[in-house]
Design a protein around this motif. Structure first.
Motif, short mmCIF file in Angstrom:
data_model
loop_
_atom_site.label_atom_id
_atom_site.label_comp_id
_atom_site.label_asym_id
_atom_site.label_seq_id
_atom_site.Cartn_x
_atom_site.Cartn_y
_atom_site.Cartn_z
N SER A 77 15.19 18.54 44.89
CA SER A 77 15.15 19.82 45.58
C SER A 77 14.37 19.73 46.88
CB SER A 77 14.51 20.88 44.67
OG SER A 77 14.34 22.09 45.37
N THR A 78 14.94 20.30 47.94
CA THR A 78 14.25 20.32 49.23
C THR A 78 13.03 21.23 49.22
OG1 THR A 78 15.79 22.05 49.96
CG2 THR A 78 16.32 19.78 50.56
N SER A 79 12.90 22.06 48.20
CA SER A 79 11.72 22.93 48.07
C SER A 79 10.57 22.22 47.36
CB SER A 79 12.09 24.21 47.31
OG SER A 79 13.06 24.95 48.03
N GLY A 80 10.85 21.05 46.80
CA GLY A 80 9.82 20.26 46.15
C GLY A 80 9.67 20.53 44.66
N GLY A 81 9.06 19.58 43.97
CA GLY A 81 8.74 19.74 42.56
C GLY A 81 9.84 19.42 41.58
N GLU A 82 11.05 19.11 42.06
CA GLU A 82 12.17 18.86 41.16
C GLU A 82 12.96 17.64 41.62
OE1 GLU A 82 14.73 22.20 40.66
OE2 GLU A 82 13.09 23.63 40.55
N GLY A 83 13.56 16.95 40.65
CA GLY A 83 14.43 15.82 40.96
C GLY A 83 13.99 14.55 40.27
N ARG A 84 14.93 13.66 40.03
CA ARG A 84 14.67 12.38 39.38
C ARG A 84 15.25 11.26 40.25
NH1 ARG A 84 11.60 15.01 37.37
NH2 ARG A 84 11.14 15.47 35.19
N ILE A 85 14.47 10.21 40.39
CA ILE A 85 14.88 9.13 41.28
C ILE A 85 16.12 8.40 40.76
CG2 ILE A 85 13.47 7.31 40.23
CD1 ILE A 85 12.77 6.48 43.17
#
Length: 322
Positions: free
Chosen positions: A261-269
């Motif tokens: 997420s471009t808003s930060g705090g989410e996502g998995r590499i």
């Protein structure tokens, strides 16, 4: 109510992950029909080799975007690393020493980005755009606007070598992704990165050293970008002043497509790998179909716009509990 929001959030993330896999499969099927040369072992390895440079840099970019930031200087760090490393080796410096110097320089440039973002409180896009402009000018100053030649043959293995049937750049990319995965998924520092992206003030109040996290992620991004620049240098066998130009757009697109997420705090590499392959397959397929470069740029821009739009719409739906 909170449980419902949590379920909706997980559902949105799951749909996003599922959608990108479908998109990758559909795209591969399309190009396999459109071009007889696409679905061959040689070309598939070629796709992996082509995405390796962006993939190495994407590891650092993933960490930055998870914190809610962005780094526009990635491509320019690759360029100055490429020209700088080539210039050092052309002067007789051993490849290993030249690489260490360039990696340290990339790390310091990243830390410099972190300084402007955290200490001066400049918007990450503005701070890194300014640094990018400085670095791009520096590549021309170092090289005099001309390619730098004179690299030792032993250096070619980084970008052109093979380990069995697997290209060395692909192996380096896998190692970088494993390092990134371990940091984000298996360490306390990784949890701090997610925490800063979710709510930096709450993280600070809970005892997290936010300054350290920001400096570290930007520093690592600079380090990975410098490594990517040296792989690119080895591939083309010369230090090009334009090396890495506009690469940051492909890298950011791959990361966002991977569900970060471009808003930060989410996502998995791990999912970023799929986004990276999607971009690689798209570009490779368009080349095989002889689609002009300027059309390819339009397509890449549209993909980035759609990926960010999907990310924002997904967040809105999650907040509304849809």
């Amino acid at each position: 109510m909170k449980d419902n929001k949590g379920k909706n959030k997980r559902k949105t993330q799951g749909m996003s992950k599922f959608a990108i896999w479908i998109a990758l499969v559909v795209l591969m099927l399309f190009f396999s029909v459109a071009s007889s040369g696409f679905l061959t072992p040689t070309n598939l390895f070629n796709v992996l080799r082509q995405v390796a440079v962006n993939g190495i840099a994407a590891v650092g970019m993933t960490m930055i975007i998870i914190t809610g930031g962005i780094d526009i200087s990635t491509g320019s760090i690759m360029g100055v690393a490429s020209v700088g490393c080539a210039s050092l080796m052309a002067m007789g410096v051993s490849p290993i020493v030249a690489m260490v110097i360039v990696l340290v320089a990339g790390l310091l440039i990243g830390i410099c980005n972190g300084f402007f973002v955290y200490e001066i409180e400049l918007p990450p896009m503005i701070a890194t755009l300014a640094v990018s402009t400085i670095l791009r000018g520096t590549t021309y100053i170092i090289s005099g606007g001309l390619p730098v030649y004179g690299l030792p043959k032993s250096f070619n293995i980084i970008g052109q070598g093979y380990f069995g049937p697997v290209p060395v750049p692909v192996i380096l990319m896998i190692i970088c992704f494993v390092i990134g995965w371990f940091i984000l998924e298996k360490t306390a520092f990784g949890r701090y990165i997610y925490g800063v992206g979710s709510n930096s003030e709450a993280s600070r109040l809970s005892g997290v050293n936010v300054r350290k996290v920001i400096y570290a992620v930007y520093g690592m991004c600079g380090l990975f970008s410098a490594l990517a620049g040296m792989v690119l240098l080895s591939r083309v066998n010369s230090g090009q002043p334009k090396a890495g130009e506009n690469y940051e757009m492909d890298i950011i697109t791959a990361v966002v497509l991977g569900g970060v997420s471009t808003s930060g705090g989410e996502g998995r590499i791990v999912n970023v790998i799929v986004g990276l392959l999607l971009i690689g397959v798209l570009l490779n397929g368009m080349v095989l179909m002889n689609i002009p470069d300027y059309y390819q740029r339009v397509v890449k821009g549209v993909v980035l716009l759609l990926a960010i739009s999907y990310d924002k719409l997904s967040q809105k739906r999650a907040r509304k509990g849809v």
